[in-house]
Scaffold this active site. Sequence first.
Site, PDB file in Angstrom:
ATOM      1  N   SER A 176     -26.202 -53.841 125.358  1.00 40.18           N
ATOM      2  CA  SER A 176     -25.803 -54.156 123.981  1.00 40.18           C
ATOM      3  C   SER A 176     -24.653 -55.160 123.882  1.00 40.18           C
ATOM      4  O   SER A 176     -24.537 -55.864 122.885  1.00 40.18           O
ATOM      5  CB  SER A 176     -25.442 -52.874 123.234  1.00 40.18           C
ATOM      6  OG  SER A 176     -24.463 -52.136 123.945  1.00 40.18           O
ATOM      7  N   GLU A 196     -15.776 -52.546 108.381  1.00 32.35           N
ATOM      8  CA  GLU A 196     -14.995 -51.670 109.239  1.00 32.35           C
ATOM      9  C   GLU A 196     -15.273 -52.075 110.686  1.00 32.35           C
ATOM     10  O   GLU A 196     -16.272 -52.719 110.968  1.00 32.35           O
ATOM     11  CB  GLU A 196     -15.422 -50.216 109.024  1.00 32.35           C
ATOM     12  CG  GLU A 196     -16.682 -49.787 109.799  1.00 32.35           C
ATOM     13  CD  GLU A 196     -17.943 -50.536 109.385  1.00 32.35           C
ATOM     14  OE1 GLU A 196     -18.023 -50.969 108.226  1.00 32.35           O
ATOM     15  OE2 GLU A 196     -18.857 -50.688 110.237  1.00 32.35           O
ATOM     16  N   LYS A 222     -24.153 -56.982 117.612  1.00 32.04           N
ATOM     17  CA  LYS A 222     -23.652 -56.854 116.232  1.00 32.04           C
ATOM     18  C   LYS A 222     -23.899 -58.101 115.385  1.00 32.04           C
ATOM     19  O   LYS A 222     -24.114 -58.000 114.187  1.00 32.04           O
ATOM     20  CB  LYS A 222     -22.149 -56.548 116.255  1.00 32.04           C
ATOM     21  CG  LYS A 222     -21.785 -55.236 116.923  1.00 32.04           C
ATOM     22  CD  LYS A 222     -21.678 -54.125 115.917  1.00 32.04           C
ATOM     23  CE  LYS A 222     -21.542 -52.737 116.495  1.00 32.04           C
ATOM     24  NZ  LYS A 222     -20.724 -52.544 117.689  1.00 32.04           N
TER      25      LYS A 222
HETATM   26  C1  LIG Z   1     -20.695 -51.276 118.408  1.00 28.34           C
HETATM   27  C2  LIG Z   1     -21.298 -51.260 119.726  1.00 28.34           C
HETATM   28  C3  LIG Z   1     -22.181 -50.226 120.122  1.00 28.34           C
HETATM   29  C4  LIG Z   1     -22.484 -49.033 119.276  1.00 28.34           C
HETATM   30  O1  LIG Z   1     -23.034 -49.297 118.024  1.00 28.34           O
HETATM   31  P1  LIG Z   1     -24.553 -49.003 117.690  1.00 28.34           P
HETATM   32  O2  LIG Z   1     -24.618 -49.181 116.210  1.00 28.34           O
HETATM   33  O3  LIG Z   1     -24.853 -47.605 118.113  1.00 28.34           O
HETATM   34  O4  LIG Z   1     -25.351 -49.986 118.425  1.00 28.34           O
HETATM   35  C5  LIG Z   1     -22.778 -50.325 121.359  1.00 28.34           C
HETATM   36  N1  LIG Z   1     -22.531 -51.354 122.183  1.00 28.34           N
HETATM   37  C6  LIG Z   1     -21.677 -52.356 121.864  1.00 28.34           C
HETATM   38  C7  LIG Z   1     -21.449 -53.453 122.829  1.00 28.34           C
HETATM   39  C8  LIG Z   1     -21.040 -52.333 120.617  1.00 28.34           C
HETATM   40  O5  LIG Z   1     -20.202 -53.333 120.308  1.00 28.34           O
END
Ligand SMILES: *Cc1c(COP(=O)(O)O)cnc(C)c1O
Length: 392
Positions: free
Chosen positions: A378, A114, A92
């Site tokens: 992620s 948000e 993010k």
């Molecule tokens: C917010 C988040 C997601 C999902 O958001 P995307 O916009 O689909 O990437 C996935 N993994 C983590 C660790 C997140 O914080």
Amino acid sequence: MFREETIIQKEGYFGQFGGSFVPPVLESPLARLSEAFNAAKSNPRFIEEYRYYLKHYVGRPSPLYYAKRLSELTGSKIYLKREDLNHTGAHKINNSLGQILLANHMGAKEIIAETGAGQHGVASATAAALFGIPCKIFMGSRDAKRQKLNVQRMKLLGAEIITTDQGTASLKDAVDVALGYYIEHPDSFYLLGSAVGPHPYPTMVKFFQSIIGEEARKQILEAEGRLPDSIFACVGGGSNAIGLFSAFLNDLAVEIHAAEGGGEGPGTNRSASTLVLGKPTVFQGTYSYCITDADGQPTTAYSIASGLDYPGVGPEHAHLKETGRVTYHCITDDEAIQAFYLLSRLEGIIPAIESSHAIALAAKFLKNKNQLSIINLSGRGDKDVEREMEHE
Ligand SMILES: *Cc1c(COP(=O)(O)O)cnc(C)c1O
């Protein structure tokens, strides 16, 4: 041919999906944002500044790590793109930093954002602190309870937290309340956390997240001398996925797979698998897929992962589903929890429960396939440890 179809046909459209469906008061702020973004992305000084912060503040490039024991278990060669090692613990921050630089260039006096899991809230509060811009974070009260640690982090970073009990008190409701505030305060800068919403957000968020794919492509070529056979990511709104996928979309030999939050599984009515189970409709400013009720109205989603618990999805993913370039899969809560433990025990990496969906999908899909693959990790799972302890 697919190559032509991926080109944005009209500004803000991906095939038939995307666009901007907003009340008239937001039309001029979004047009101003679009203009500022277009100028910034072709301004070498802006890009240099963005790259500077990615390197020295976020800690990029993030490693592409060969997961040896996971590879042995599955019978495929698996690399993890380590977005969990970024400052603030997820992908993010790439987007939050890009947008805060833009807000700063535009002279914004207030940031609003948000958050679901709290990851985007933390990333936005962090970026706002770095540039000394006041910041309001909107969050569903149920999410705020599920993610206490992140709420404390945001407060510590100087952000004001505004919780809502509306609807199911999760991400969809936080976006509704944030959009309501934006309509009343169109001079604030809405720092949107995923590749969703009206134009220019899906295009802009993809741009700031495409660093993931750009690095991963270079890193796999250095490590293996060839492109992967397949790549995997989880999809909430779709920003980490589009960030990784963007560098491989035109390489048709690379299979692309995405894992959605399947909740309790198909047939239970408690799911966040928007592209597997939803329908095309206008939702929160864009035309894309959405989970709808019997009357075709957008309804609530459910996933164990706050970051995937969203009934909409970015419009480019809707297009990539329809063209068949990306395959979207439903991964249940239980499968994700198993993968959460699997990666922790096999590699000494505690993944975010969102990322665990991508690991679960890859582990299932790659079994004895002898493929070369990349999974986008992620984020890190510190925020999920408490919930797992409660369930033990
Ligand atoms: C917010 C988040 C997601 C999902 O958001 P995307 O916009 O689909 O990437 C996935 N993994 C983590 C660790 C997140 O914080």
